[in-house]
Design a protein around this motif. Structure first.
Motif, PDB file in Angstrom:
ATOM      1  N   ARG A  42      -5.287   5.368 132.851  1.00 23.57           N
ATOM      2  CA  ARG A  42      -5.199   5.677 131.421  1.00 23.57           C
ATOM      3  C   ARG A  42      -3.935   5.105 130.785  1.00 23.57           C
ATOM      4  NH1 ARG A  42      -8.409   9.574 129.024  1.00 23.57           N
ATOM      5  NH2 ARG A  42     -10.077  10.350 130.351  1.00 23.57           N
ATOM      6  N   ARG A  43      -4.019   4.918 129.482  1.00 24.46           N
ATOM      7  CA  ARG A  43      -2.888   4.445 128.693  1.00 24.46           C
ATOM      8  C   ARG A  43      -2.146   5.673 128.176  1.00 24.46           C
ATOM      9  NH1 ARG A  43      -2.200   1.991 123.156  1.00 24.46           N
ATOM     10  NH2 ARG A  43      -0.484   0.501 123.417  1.00 24.46           N
ATOM     11  N   ILE A  44      -0.877   5.813 128.570  1.00 22.40           N
ATOM     12  CA  ILE A  44      -0.125   7.051 128.354  1.00 22.40           C
ATOM     13  C   ILE A  44       1.123   6.770 127.528  1.00 22.40           C
ATOM     14  CG2 ILE A  44       0.963   9.026 129.466  1.00 22.40           C
ATOM     15  CD1 ILE A  44      -1.882   8.805 130.366  1.00 22.40           C
ATOM     16  N   LEU A  45       1.412   7.682 126.598  1.00 20.89           N
ATOM     17  CA  LEU A  45       2.662   7.658 125.845  1.00 20.89           C
ATOM     18  C   LEU A  45       3.462   8.902 126.188  1.00 20.89           C
ATOM     19  CD1 LEU A  45       4.548   6.578 123.571  1.00 20.89           C
ATOM     20  CD2 LEU A  45       3.154   7.894 121.951  1.00 20.89           C
ATOM     21  N   LEU A  62       3.105   7.752 140.045  1.00 21.44           N
ATOM     22  CA  LEU A  62       2.571   8.182 141.334  1.00 21.44           C
ATOM     23  C   LEU A  62       1.068   8.448 141.242  1.00 21.44           C
ATOM     24  CD1 LEU A  62       3.150   9.105 144.283  1.00 21.44           C
ATOM     25  CD2 LEU A  62       3.623  11.378 143.356  1.00 21.44           C
ATOM     26  N   ARG A  63       0.605   8.957 140.118  1.00 18.20           N
ATOM     27  CA  ARG A  63      -0.806   9.322 139.938  1.00 18.20           C
ATOM     28  C   ARG A  63      -1.680   8.140 139.499  1.00 18.20           C
ATOM     29  NH1 ARG A  63      -1.351  14.931 138.658  1.00 18.20           N
ATOM     30  NH2 ARG A  63       0.115  16.083 139.969  1.00 18.20           N
ATOM     31  N   GLY A  64      -1.099   6.962 139.343  1.00 17.23           N
ATOM     32  CA  GLY A  64      -1.923   5.790 139.051  1.00 17.23           C
ATOM     33  C   GLY A  64      -2.247   5.563 137.593  1.00 17.23           C
ATOM     34  N   ALA A  65      -1.375   5.981 136.683  1.00 19.42           N
ATOM     35  CA  ALA A  65      -1.598   5.707 135.267  1.00 19.42           C
ATOM     36  C   ALA A  65      -1.692   4.203 135.034  1.00 19.42           C
ATOM     37  CB  ALA A  65      -0.478   6.304 134.426  1.00 19.42           C
ATOM     38  N   GLY A  66      -2.543   3.801 134.094  1.00 15.33           N
ATOM     39  CA  GLY A  66      -2.745   2.378 133.852  1.00 15.33           C
ATOM     40  C   GLY A  66      -1.594   1.726 133.123  1.00 15.33           C
ATOM     41  N   GLU A  67      -1.120   2.351 132.054  1.00 18.75           N
ATOM     42  CA  GLU A  67       0.022   1.855 131.283  1.00 18.75           C
ATOM     43  C   GLU A  67       0.838   3.046 130.827  1.00 18.75           C
ATOM     44  OE1 GLU A  67       1.184  -0.869 127.363  1.00 18.75           O
ATOM     45  OE2 GLU A  67      -0.836  -0.030 127.547  1.00 18.75           O
ATOM     46  N   ILE A  68       2.151   2.959 130.982  1.00 18.47           N
ATOM     47  CA  ILE A  68       3.054   4.038 130.573  1.00 18.47           C
ATOM     48  C   ILE A  68       4.045   3.471 129.564  1.00 18.47           C
ATOM     49  CG2 ILE A  68       4.721   5.774 131.323  1.00 18.47           C
ATOM     50  CD1 ILE A  68       3.538   5.454 134.169  1.00 18.47           C
ATOM     51  N   VAL A  69       4.033   4.040 128.370  1.00 18.61           N
ATOM     52  CA  VAL A  69       4.971   3.653 127.319  1.00 18.61           C
ATOM     53  C   VAL A  69       5.848   4.865 127.013  1.00 18.61           C
ATOM     54  CG1 VAL A  69       5.222   2.830 124.943  1.00 18.61           C
ATOM     55  CG2 VAL A  69       3.324   2.003 126.371  1.00 18.61           C
ATOM     56  N   ARG A  88       6.641  -0.142 129.396  1.00 18.26           N
ATOM     57  CA  ARG A  88       7.247  -0.565 128.144  1.00 18.26           C
ATOM     58  C   ARG A  88       7.963   0.615 127.526  1.00 18.26           C
ATOM     59  NH1 ARG A  88       5.195  -0.983 122.967  1.00 18.26           N
ATOM     60  NH2 ARG A  88       3.094  -0.450 123.672  1.00 18.26           N
ATOM     61  N   THR A  89       9.033   0.331 126.787  1.00 16.06           N
ATOM     62  CA  THR A  89       9.770   1.377 126.084  1.00 16.06           C
ATOM     63  C   THR A  89       9.933   0.983 124.632  1.00 16.06           C
ATOM     64  OG1 THR A  89      11.913   0.407 126.670  1.00 16.06           O
ATOM     65  CG2 THR A  89      11.022   2.092 128.161  1.00 16.06           C
TER      66      THR A  89
END
Length: 221
Positions: A42-45, A62-69, A88-89
Motif C-alpha cells: 500500500r501507499r502510505i503517508l 517491516l510489514r512490506g508497505a509499497g511506498e512510504i512518504v 520520500r519525505t
C-alpha cells in the motif's frame, strides 16, 4: 523497586540495552499499524516524524508497505525517516509537492495537530484509512467531517498498545526491527535538565535516553 511479575520481560544477552529502551514506543507504533489492517503493497503517508511517527515508518517497512512518504516540519527527523525506510519525505508547503501528496491508501496522523488531521483527510484516497495516532488537545478540535464523509474514509483512533509488547521485544532482539536511528542522544541521568531541554526541541532531537549507571556517550545522529 518492586513490580508485578507479569510486567517483567527477560531480555536476551548480547543486544545493547538501548535497543530495548525503544520497546514501548515501538509497541505504540506496532499497535497503530495493526489498526490499519494489511499495509502490504500500500501507499502510505505518515504525518509527523516524532519518535512514534518514525517508529511507524520502521514497522511499515517491516510489514512490506509499497511506498512510504513522511511529512514533517524539520529536516533532521525527515533524514531519520529516510534512514528507517521512507521512500520520500516532504514538508508542508514544499514547492511542487502538493500535487503528488494525495491519494494515499492509508495515512497515519502522528503530529497531534488539527492541521495534521485536516491534511490526513485531504491526502487519503476515497475509501482509504486514516489512523489517528498523535494526541490532539483535550476538548473539541476542528475536523473536516464533510470531506471525510464524502470520501467515505475509515477513520480510527490508536491509543498506546495492547498485547503487542512481546512481539516487539522479539523483533528488536532478532534485529528485524532496529529503531536505534531514532535515538539521538544518550545522557547521564545526573544531567537530566539538559536531556529534557533537548527532548523539547524536535528540530535537534528525537528520542533522548537517560543512562543510569556507567556513563554512555553517543554522537547526535
Amino acid at each position: 523497586m518492586v513490580v508485578p511479575r507479569r510486567n517483567v520481560r527477560p531480555l536476551p544477552e548480547g543486544v545493547p540495552l538501548e535497543h530495548f529502551a525503544m520497546a514501548e514506543p515501538a509497541s505504540v507504533a506496532w499497535h497503530a499499524v495493526n489498526r490499519a489492517g494489511s499495509v502490504t503493497g500500500r501507499r502510505i503517508l505518515v504525518i509527523g516524524a516524532g519518535p512514534i511517527g518514525l517508529a511507524i515508518v520502521a514497522v511499515l517497512r517491516l510489514r512490506g508497505a509499497g511506498e512510504i512518504v513522511v511529512s514533517d516540519l524539520f529536516p533532521r527527523p525527515l533524514d531519520t525517516a529516510r534512514r528507517l525506510g521512507a521512500d520520500r519525505t516532504t514538508s508542508p508547503g514544499e514547492p511542487g509537492g502538493e500535487e503528488t501528496n494525495v491519494d494515499f491508501d492509508t495515512t497515519f496522523e502522528c503530529s497531534g495537530t488539527p492541521a495534521g488531521l485536516s491534511q490526513a483527510v485531504e491526502a487519503t484516497r476515497g475509501g482509504g484509512d486514516v489512523v489517528m495516532v498523535g494526541n490532539q488537545r483535550v476538548g473539541d478540535v476542528p475536523f473536516p467531517a464533510a470531506r471525510a464523509i464524502s470520501k467515505e474514509l475509515r477513520i480510527s483512533g490508536s491509543w498506546r498498545f495492547q498485547n503487542e509488547f512481546d512481539e516487539v521485544v522479539q523483533a528488536l532482539a532478532s534485529g528485524q526491527l532496529d529503531l536505534t536511528p531514532i535515538i539521538t542522544h544518550i545522557i547521564d541521568w545526573s544531567d537530566y535538565n539538559r536531556a529534557f531541554e533537548l527532548a523539547s526541541r524536535p528540530s535537534e532531537s528525537s528520542k533522548v535516553l537517560l543512562a543510569i549507571g556507567p556513563r554512555h556517550q553517543v554522537d547526535a545522529k
